[in-house]
Design a protein around this motif. Structure first.
Motif, PDB file in Angstrom:
ATOM      1  N   ALA A 139       0.707 -12.303  -0.046  1.00 16.80           N
ATOM      2  CA  ALA A 139       1.964 -12.691  -0.691  1.00 16.80           C
ATOM      3  C   ALA A 139       3.091 -11.725  -0.343  1.00 16.80           C
ATOM      4  O   ALA A 139       4.230 -12.144  -0.089  1.00 16.80           O
ATOM      5  N   LEU A 140       2.800 -10.443  -0.323  1.00 14.57           N
ATOM      6  CA  LEU A 140       3.827  -9.453   0.006  1.00 14.57           C
ATOM      7  C   LEU A 140       4.196  -9.502   1.480  1.00 14.57           C
ATOM      8  O   LEU A 140       5.367  -9.314   1.848  1.00 14.57           O
ATOM      9  N   SER A 141       3.200  -9.736   2.326  1.00 14.08           N
ATOM     10  CA  SER A 141       3.480  -9.808   3.768  1.00 14.08           C
ATOM     11  C   SER A 141       4.533 -10.862   4.078  1.00 14.08           C
ATOM     12  O   SER A 141       5.402 -10.666   4.938  1.00 14.08           O
ATOM     13  N   GLU A 142       4.477 -11.985   3.392  1.00 19.01           N
ATOM     14  CA  GLU A 142       5.427 -13.062   3.635  1.00 19.01           C
ATOM     15  C   GLU A 142       6.860 -12.670   3.280  1.00 19.01           C
ATOM     16  O   GLU A 142       7.816 -13.158   3.886  1.00 19.01           O
ATOM     17  N   ARG A 172      -1.777  -2.017  -1.080  1.00 17.67           N
ATOM     18  CA  ARG A 172      -0.857  -0.899  -1.344  1.00 17.67           C
ATOM     19  C   ARG A 172      -0.094  -0.524  -0.070  1.00 17.67           C
ATOM     20  O   ARG A 172       1.120  -0.267  -0.110  1.00 17.67           O
ATOM     21  N   ASP A 173      -0.777  -0.497   1.072  1.00 19.76           N
ATOM     22  CA  ASP A 173      -0.120  -0.158   2.334  1.00 19.76           C
ATOM     23  C   ASP A 173       0.896  -1.226   2.733  1.00 19.76           C
ATOM     24  O   ASP A 173       1.985  -0.913   3.252  1.00 19.76           O
ATOM     25  N   ILE A 174       0.549  -2.476   2.511  1.00 19.02           N
ATOM     26  CA  ILE A 174       1.488  -3.571   2.797  1.00 19.02           C
ATOM     27  C   ILE A 174       2.725  -3.439   1.917  1.00 19.02           C
ATOM     28  O   ILE A 174       3.857  -3.616   2.388  1.00 19.02           O
ATOM     29  N   LEU A 175       2.524  -3.126   0.653  1.00 16.47           N
ATOM     30  CA  LEU A 175       3.640  -2.937  -0.270  1.00 16.47           C
ATOM     31  C   LEU A 175       4.617  -1.897   0.271  1.00 16.47           C
ATOM     32  O   LEU A 175       5.843  -2.113   0.280  1.00 16.47           O
ATOM     33  N   VAL A 218       0.474  -4.022  -8.324  1.00 18.59           N
ATOM     34  CA  VAL A 218       1.027  -5.281  -8.841  1.00 18.59           C
ATOM     35  C   VAL A 218       2.263  -5.010  -9.699  1.00 18.59           C
ATOM     36  O   VAL A 218       3.217  -5.809  -9.710  1.00 18.59           O
ATOM     37  N   TYR A 219       2.277  -3.884 -10.403  1.00 20.37           N
ATOM     38  CA  TYR A 219       3.490  -3.503 -11.153  1.00 20.37           C
ATOM     39  C   TYR A 219       4.655  -3.325 -10.181  1.00 20.37           C
ATOM     40  O   TYR A 219       5.756  -3.849 -10.404  1.00 20.37           O
ATOM     41  N   ASP A 220       4.423  -2.585  -9.097  1.00 18.37           N
ATOM     42  CA  ASP A 220       5.478  -2.356  -8.115  1.00 18.37           C
ATOM     43  C   ASP A 220       5.863  -3.646  -7.407  1.00 18.37           C
ATOM     44  O   ASP A 220       7.042  -3.853  -7.070  1.00 18.37           O
ATOM     45  N   ALA A 221       4.883  -4.517  -7.173  1.00 13.14           N
ATOM     46  CA  ALA A 221       5.166  -5.784  -6.492  1.00 13.14           C
ATOM     47  C   ALA A 221       6.101  -6.658  -7.320  1.00 13.14           C
ATOM     48  O   ALA A 221       6.987  -7.324  -6.776  1.00 13.14           O
ATOM     49  N   LYS A 222       5.901  -6.678  -8.624  1.00 13.41           N
ATOM     50  CA  LYS A 222       6.783  -7.473  -9.494  1.00 13.41           C
ATOM     51  C   LYS A 222       8.226  -6.987  -9.402  1.00 13.41           C
ATOM     52  O   LYS A 222       9.159  -7.786  -9.340  1.00 13.41           O
ATOM     53  N   GLN A 223       8.398  -5.672  -9.400  1.00 11.04           N
ATOM     54  CA  GLN A 223       9.748  -5.125  -9.268  1.00 11.04           C
ATOM     55  C   GLN A 223      10.308  -5.406  -7.878  1.00 11.04           C
ATOM     56  O   GLN A 223      11.500  -5.720  -7.708  1.00 11.04           O
ATOM     57  N   SER A 244       5.396 -16.377  -3.510  1.00  9.58           N
ATOM     58  CA  SER A 244       4.841 -15.028  -3.641  1.00  9.58           C
ATOM     59  C   SER A 244       4.884 -14.562  -5.093  1.00  9.58           C
ATOM     60  O   SER A 244       3.953 -13.896  -5.566  1.00  9.58           O
ATOM     61  N   LYS A 245       5.936 -14.893  -5.802  1.00  6.61           N
ATOM     62  CA  LYS A 245       6.007 -14.533  -7.226  1.00  6.61           C
ATOM     63  C   LYS A 245       4.879 -15.192  -8.012  1.00  6.61           C
ATOM     64  O   LYS A 245       4.260 -14.560  -8.883  1.00  6.61           O
TER      65      LYS A 245
END
Length: 508
Positions: A343-346, A427-430, A209-214, A291-292
């Protein structure tokens, strides 16, 4: 070297990142030390009086009806760890293992688990001295805690299992000896206290989630580069549009795009070239913003979980009360991790469609596949294939793990969360999304070269210049995976985000 003081209540996701990735030292607070000691005194009292308490003087799971004598409590805890060490698959990365150890130590520091202070301190010493247990990534149902993988962590405390120490894979005993850490003989309640919790799924989730925010900020930068390359219509990002549908993520994304494209001569107004843009340009605030907002929800759940007691039974020493509950159940994190993956997939879905728009001359008005001397050169034709492949893989990975459940322990544990599977999938999707955005950024930069980079906005110019410092224009076909990898590194390291924010301030 930085330091993080843990008390079971105030750990942040940034703290987790600092310990996991930057090697910050971990210490117990004075209050935590007192709580741990007090809870341990109560456990010792129950054992001495042979009070029947789950996991202390009984077996586990379906064996909870089997009473264990006080003379056998030490063997019970050792047997628990050995029998539960059933993980399979590749080892978790060292940064995830460090996060796991930190989160387990922080949960124990709450003083609801009954572990001895010396045992907890051994776990912290391992973290501080870089003894990283080999923890297979597969084998958790995410309901009675992450039993199997956490048992592999505890093996090393006992001088068993394997660990990485200073880059070398060693037996647990050799790693502990080289680090100068004394191994532990577990006593009553301690084995269960160390493995009954959600720390595997939560550690993976906290870093993700930290990496997703960035990454969401990077997604805005990448999209803005494509807007510039395709003479996108800026009117769709007008503040007034988003105030009448005031989702916070949407408002912030529109603001980011306006700031990134400020002073651009490439962007257009509605009607100048066309009346409307396609959705993956025009609806960037709505897509990225949703997604945010989802990621914000996930962040809230992770922030709660990293400061929670997820043990069983829980010990409330002030009341001399021990209760067998269900805080080990991973459902709150399972749902959140599935949500994060979706959310990341989109983000990759929309990015790949923008890549297609860049390379398709019928949609872009640019040379086919952004190639000079097309036909002789294939340009970015297959880069779009790779993006499409990653997006399709994400669609498989985004299927929620949390909707599945398989009963275990002779149906005593008849509903499980699969939260650790959900976390690993997220994590893999990220990773896949990072690569799709990496492709979009270099494709957009290539497209910008055909129209002239001197017309770029303030933020997009900073991004473009950073890309061109590392990746040259593709004037003829070359091995593109190297360029994609460099672009990926600009994203994952945060270099391109820092560069852009140094010019326009922090993105939202």
């Amino acid at each position: 070297m930085g330091k993080v003081i843990i008390d079971g209540n105030s750990l942040t996701i940034n703290d987790v990142v600092n310990v996991a990735r930057k090697g910050y030292i971990v210490e117990l607070s004075e209050d935590a030390i007192l709580r741990v000691k007090k809870a341990r005194e109560l456990v010792d009292k129950f054992v001495e009086n042979e009070k029947v308490v789950y996991g202390i003087t009984t077996g586990f799971g379906k064996f909870s009806e089997m009473v264990i004598s006080k003379e056998e409590t030490r063997q019970l805890q050792k047997n628990l760890i050995m029998s539960h060490s059933c993980g399979v698959g590749k080892p978790l990365s060292e940064e995830v293992v460090r996060a796991v150890m930190l989160l387990r130590a922080n949960a124990l520091a709450k003083g609801n688990s009954g572990i001895r202070l010396s045992t907890l301190q051994t776990l912290i010493d391992m973290l501080n001295k870089g003894v990283h247990p080999i923890i297979p990534e597969k084998g958790s149902l995410g309901a009675s805690g992450d039993l199997a993988p956490l048992s592999h962590m505890v093996l090393v405390l006992l001088g068993e299992g394997e660990a990485i120490y200073r880059g070398e894979r060693l037996s647990g005993r050799d790693a502990m000896n080289k680090a100068g850490i004394q191994t532990v003989e577990l006593t009553s309640k301690e084995g269960l206290a160390l493995i009954n919790g959600t720390q595997i799924m939560t550690a993976i989730g906290a870093l993700a989630v930290y990496d997703a925010k960035q990454l969401m900020k990077i997604a805005d930068i990448s999209a803005a580069l494509t807007i510039e390359a395709l003479n996108g219509i800026i009117d769709a990002f007008d503040e007034r549009v988003h105030k009448v549908r005031p989702h916070l993520g949407q408002i912030r994304t529109a603001s980011n795009i306006r700031r990134l494209c400020e002073n651009s001569q490439n962007i257009t107004r509605q009607g100048e070239i066309r009346v409307q843009d396609a959705y993956t340009l025009r609806c960037i605030p709505q897509i990225h913003g949703a997604s945010k907002d989802a990621i914000k929800y996930v962040e809230e759940k992770i922030s709660i979980e990293i400061n929670s007691a997820t043990d069983n039974p829980l010990i409330f020493s002030d009341d001399e009360f021990v209760v067998s509950g269900g805080n080990f159940h991973g459902q709150p994190i399972a749902l959140a991790m599935d949500f994060l993956g979706i959310a990341l997939s989109e983000i990759a879905n929309s990015s790949e469609r923008r890549i297609e728009r860049l390379v398709n001359p019928q949609l872009s008005g640019l040379p086919a596949f952004l190639a000079e001397k097309g036909g002789l050169n294939s340009g970015f034709m297959i880069a779009q294939y790779t993006a499409a492949s990653l997006v399709s893989e994400n669609k498989v990975l985004a299927h929620p793990a949390s909707v599945d459940s398989i009963p275990s322990s002779a149906n005593q544990e008849d509903h499980v969360s699969m939260g650790t599977i959900a976390a690993r999938k997220a994590r893999d999707i990220l990773f896949n999304v990072q690569n799709v955005l990496a492709i979009e950024m270099i494709a957009a930069s290539q497209a910008i070269d055909f129209n002239g980079s001197e017309k770029l906005g303030k933020g997009t110019r900073a991004a473009y210049n950073k890309i061109r410092e590392n990746i040259a224009h593709v004037d003829k076909d070359r091995i593109l995976y190297k360029d994609i990898n460099k672009s990926f590194e600009l994203i994952s390291s945060g270099d391109i985000l820092r560069e852009v924010e140094s010019y326009i301030g922090e993105l939202e």
